[in-house]
Design an enzyme around this catalytic site. Structure first.
Site, PDB file in Angstrom:
ATOM      1  N   ARG A   1      -5.855  -7.193  13.820  1.00 36.56           N
ATOM      2  CA  ARG A   1      -5.429  -8.035  14.941  1.00 36.56           C
ATOM      3  C   ARG A   1      -3.926  -7.984  15.149  1.00 36.56           C
ATOM      4  NH1 ARG A   1      -9.462 -11.472  16.440  1.00 36.56           N
ATOM      5  NH2 ARG A   1      -7.977 -12.843  17.459  1.00 36.56           N
TER       6      ARG A   1
ATOM      7  N   ASN B   1      -2.803 -18.320  17.498  1.00 35.68           N
ATOM      8  CA  ASN B   1      -3.143 -17.053  18.149  1.00 35.68           C
ATOM      9  C   ASN B   1      -3.419 -17.377  19.616  1.00 35.68           C
ATOM     10  OD1 ASN B   1      -6.246 -15.220  18.276  1.00 35.68           O
ATOM     11  ND2 ASN B   1      -4.270 -14.597  19.014  1.00 35.68           N
TER      12      ASN B   1
ATOM     13  N   LYS C   1     -11.983  10.654  28.971  1.00 33.02           N
ATOM     14  CA  LYS C   1     -12.771   9.988  27.928  1.00 33.02           C
ATOM     15  C   LYS C   1     -13.878  10.922  27.445  1.00 33.02           C
ATOM     16  CE  LYS C   1     -10.517   7.588  27.021  1.00 33.02           C
ATOM     17  NZ  LYS C   1      -9.270   7.237  27.528  1.00 33.02           N
TER      18      LYS C   1
ATOM     19  N   GLU D   1     -12.316  14.076  25.514  1.00 37.01           N
ATOM     20  CA  GLU D   1     -11.713  13.861  24.194  1.00 37.01           C
ATOM     21  C   GLU D   1     -12.716  13.354  23.167  1.00 37.01           C
ATOM     22  OE1 GLU D   1      -8.443  11.049  24.285  1.00 37.01           O
ATOM     23  OE2 GLU D   1      -9.567   9.641  25.504  1.00 37.01           O
TER      24      GLU D   1
HETATM   25  C1  F6R Z   1      -6.324   8.929  25.611  1.00 37.36           C
HETATM   26  C2  F6R Z   1      -5.108   8.368  25.070  1.00 37.36           C
HETATM   27  C3  F6R Z   1      -3.826   9.099  25.267  1.00 37.36           C
HETATM   28  C4  F6R Z   1      -2.660   8.146  25.520  1.00 37.36           C
HETATM   29  C5  F6R Z   1      -1.331   8.905  25.609  1.00 37.36           C
HETATM   30  C6  F6R Z   1      -0.172   7.999  25.961  1.00 37.36           C
HETATM   31  O1  F6R Z   1      -7.445   8.135  25.375  1.00 37.36           O
HETATM   32  O2  F6R Z   1      -5.127   7.324  24.452  1.00 37.36           O
HETATM   33  O3  F6R Z   1      -3.945  10.019  26.311  1.00 37.36           O
HETATM   34  O4  F6R Z   1      -2.895   7.462  26.718  1.00 37.36           O
HETATM   35  O5  F6R Z   1      -1.066   9.532  24.385  1.00 37.36           O
HETATM   36  O6  F6R Z   1      -0.017   6.977  25.041  1.00 37.36           O
HETATM   37  P1  F6R Z   1       0.877   5.720  25.347  1.00 37.36           P
HETATM   38  O7  F6R Z   1       0.209   4.891  26.359  1.00 37.36           O
HETATM   39  O8  F6R Z   1       1.013   5.029  24.020  1.00 37.36           O
HETATM   40  O9  F6R Z   1       2.203   6.228  25.834  1.00 37.36           O
END
Ligand code: F6R
Length: 607
Positions: free
Chosen positions: A28, A101, A483, A486
């Site tokens: 969390r 929280n 989605k 990956e």
């Molecule tokens: C896909 C995923 C990545 C992130 C990317 C950017 O499911 O999680 O494509 O979106 O690495 O990450 P942030 O938002 O942390 O900059």
């Protein structure tokens, strides 16, 4: 999101149990930790910023005396992860310890009122006002429990609370509104915690508090009343049959599924942005000649969607940019009147930070949207918004994506209102429907949570998927495809549907599944044309469309029905949800671990 744990033992020291309980709540958040225990009528508080084990060992918190105590693992929302902001927070006299929280929305006004009455504050948190409120109420010569109840009635926002004080040294006072809190009873003592996983090693007999409830626990058990009128609530203990591992994921087999299901809640959290920050970002955006929305991966897909929101609603010229391409593509044209809004759930993505460095060098205004207080993005942005999704453990982004979208939608609407480019009635209408988005997502999950499995079974053997959408739905198509790709490693394409006939259509042959995003709105006519083009080449059509959309249903092989009334400009938020589920269940069917797709990391901090 933070974790709460409290316990009252018949005998022995409670501190090692608090440590163990908080470790189980580490998911969390874990940027600071603190304990408060009571021994011989005196309250001890130890706390600091840092990981749980590190802080507990450096402050020797396991050795704190007392059989009654509370502990907190923090995930910052108000105030950076520093010692002063760590919980427990106390009143002026250091006699009331509070862990919390949630988010107290009216804390600024309450703080001002308490300061005027002579209270002095140590932290920048919203939580600290609760300790001072209770202290203030107790000046009226009432008992601690009553003072807490009176204080609770003044709080707006969300909370799960545990309060400990030498004024009533054998009890822990608990309350819940919108943040989870569960009580547990064993032969050795009584517990309270953010979820059952924390107390499962000690008991599986629990009772869940509901919104608006107040509970007092002592070594004999618990007493629950309603905050509003103090009326008693009778609720029996129930037995939890989960294993420890299941409990951490709250009964879900994977964090990703848990996070998909958390979306109604995380979206509600993201609707509670602090107005002052929203106003500040809006003012800065309004000064810009053009807006670059800069991000990577899933966050880039929220930028693609948001570019439609900003240009359609606020009439601001907006360019979504992949952060690793930003400098090459726009670097030499960015200047003092450019606004760069960087979107990154981690706030640490290397490519995004590099793009920001460049923009800052050219004196552009840099703004941020992130899920991580204290991240680099918050330090290098002129102003930023925290999306309040709670920590996301699954590597694939789900709830952080939809939260980013709802934050960006609020910003676009606020800017639209400021600029007066669309009518006030329209803005009011969008705002009203924006508030309903968490319920649309809830309804979608109820409808498709289980039902999507039939579709997964039907298409499990496919070697290729194509995702198409028009307008803002092209962003939904991109994210749904990411989605699937990956998590399942099945090759797939996503395009704006109108672009598909300029090349991608050549890949279509008999039986290829093409998933169309078809919300009601301006693009629906065109999407019907695109479906017909694909059908004519033998594609099997799966459409995500509004319930009762007969025309789309008639030309599709399968449909995923969505609730009625979702405006197109907000549709990516609910429409992506069944496709997150589709990717998740297909990965599970293939025997893959959806929480840890190969070759990927949650935060990409390298070039
Ligand atoms: C896909 C995923 C990545 C992130 C990317 C950017 O499911 O999680 O494509 O979106 O690495 O990450 P942030 O938002 O942390 O900059």
């Amino acid at each position: 999101m933070c974790g709460i744990f409290g316990a009252i033992l018949r005998e022995g020291r409670v501190a090692p149990l608090i440590h163990d309980g908080l470790k189980r709540l580490e998911y969390r958040g874990y940027d600071s930790v603190g304990f408060a225990t009571l021994h011989s009528g005196s309250l001890q508080v130890r706390k600091d910023a840092g990981g749980i084990d590190e802080v507990v060992s450096s402050l020797r918190m396991d050795e704190m005396p007392g059989a009654i105590g509370i502990g907190h693992t923090r995930w910052a929302t108000h105030g950076a992860p520093e010692m002063v902001n760590a919980h427990p927070h106390t009143d002026c006299e250091g006699k009331i310890a509070v862990i919390h929280n949630g988010v107290i929305e009216n804390f600024m006004e309450l703080k001002e009122e308490l300061i005027n009455k002579g209270h002095s504050f140590k932290s920048r948190t919203d939580t600290e006002i609760i300790a001072h409120l209770v202290e203030e109420e107790m000046k009226g010569d009432i008992e601690l429990g009553e003072a807490i109840l009176k204080s609770l009635k003044r709080l707006e926002g969300s909370y799960a609370l545990a309060i400990l004080s030498p004024s009533d040294p054998e009890k822990i006072f608990c309350a819940r509104h919108e943040s989870p809190l569960v009580l547990g009873v064993s032969d050795d003592g009584v517990f309270c915690a953010s979820d059952v996983s924390a107390m499962l090693p000690y008991t599986n007999r629990v009772v869940y508090l509901r919104n608006g409830e107040f509970a007092v626990i002592d070594v004999e058990g618990y007493k629950i009343t309603k905050i509003q009128d103090g009326s008693p609530v009778e609720r029996e203990l129930q037995e939890v049959t989960w294993s420890l591992e299941m409990a951490e994921k709250q009964g879900y087999p994977h964090f990703m599924l848990k996070e998909i299901y958390e979306q109604p809640k995380s979206l509600r959290g993201s609707l509670r942005l602090q107005q002052a920050y929203l106003d500040l970002l809006t003012t800065l955006l309004d000064r810009g000649r053009e807006l670059f929305l800069v991000a990577a991966g899933t966050s880039y897909h929220s930028c693609v969607a948001a570019s439609y929101m900003f240009s359609k609603l606020a009439k601001l010229t907006t360019f979504p940019a992949i952060s690793s391409e930003f400098v090459e593509q726009y670097g030499s044209s960015v200047g003092t009147d450019s606004i760069i809004l960087a979107v990154s759930q981690s706030g640490e993505t290397y490519d995004t930070l590099k793009a920001i460095d460049h923009a800052r060098m050219r004196a552009a205004t840099v703004l941020g949207v992130t899920n991580t207080v204290g991240s680099t993005l918050t330090r290098v942005s002129r102003a930023y918004l925290i999306q309040q999704s709670g920590p996301e453990i699954g590597v694939a982004a789900t709830k952080t994506f939809t939260s980013q979208l709802i934050v960006l939608a609020q910003l676009a609407l606020k800017l639209a209102r400021t600029r007066g480019k669309i009518s006030q009635d329209e803005v009011d209408d969008f705002e009203e429907r924006l508030m309903r988005v968490p319920s649309y997502v809830e309804e979608t999950l109820e409808r498709h949570g289980k039902g999507i499995q039939a579709l997964v079974d039907k298409y499990a053997g496919e070697k290729l998927f194509v995702f198409l959408g028009r307008g803002i739905s092209s962003a939904t198509a991109l994210e749904a495809r990411l989605k699937l790709l990956e998590l399942t490693y099945v090759p797939s394409l996503a395009y704006p549907a109108g672009e598909s006939k300029h090349g991608p259509i050549s890949i279509i042959e008999e039986g290829v599944p093409v998933i169309f995003l078809c919300p009601r709105g301006e693009t629906r006519k065109d999407i019907i044309g695109s479906i017909m083009e694909m059908k004519a080449r033998g594609a099997r059509i799966i459409s995500v469309c509004e319930e009762g959309d007969r025309e789309i249903t008639m030309i599709s092989d399968d449909i995923i029905e969505m609730p009625k009334g979702i405006p197109e400009v907000l549709s990516p938020i609910p429409y992506v949800v069944p496709l997150q589920l589709f990717a998740y269940y297909l990965a599970v069917q293939k025997g893959l671990d959806p929480d840890k797709p190969r070759n990927l990391a949650k935060s990409v901090t390298v070039p």
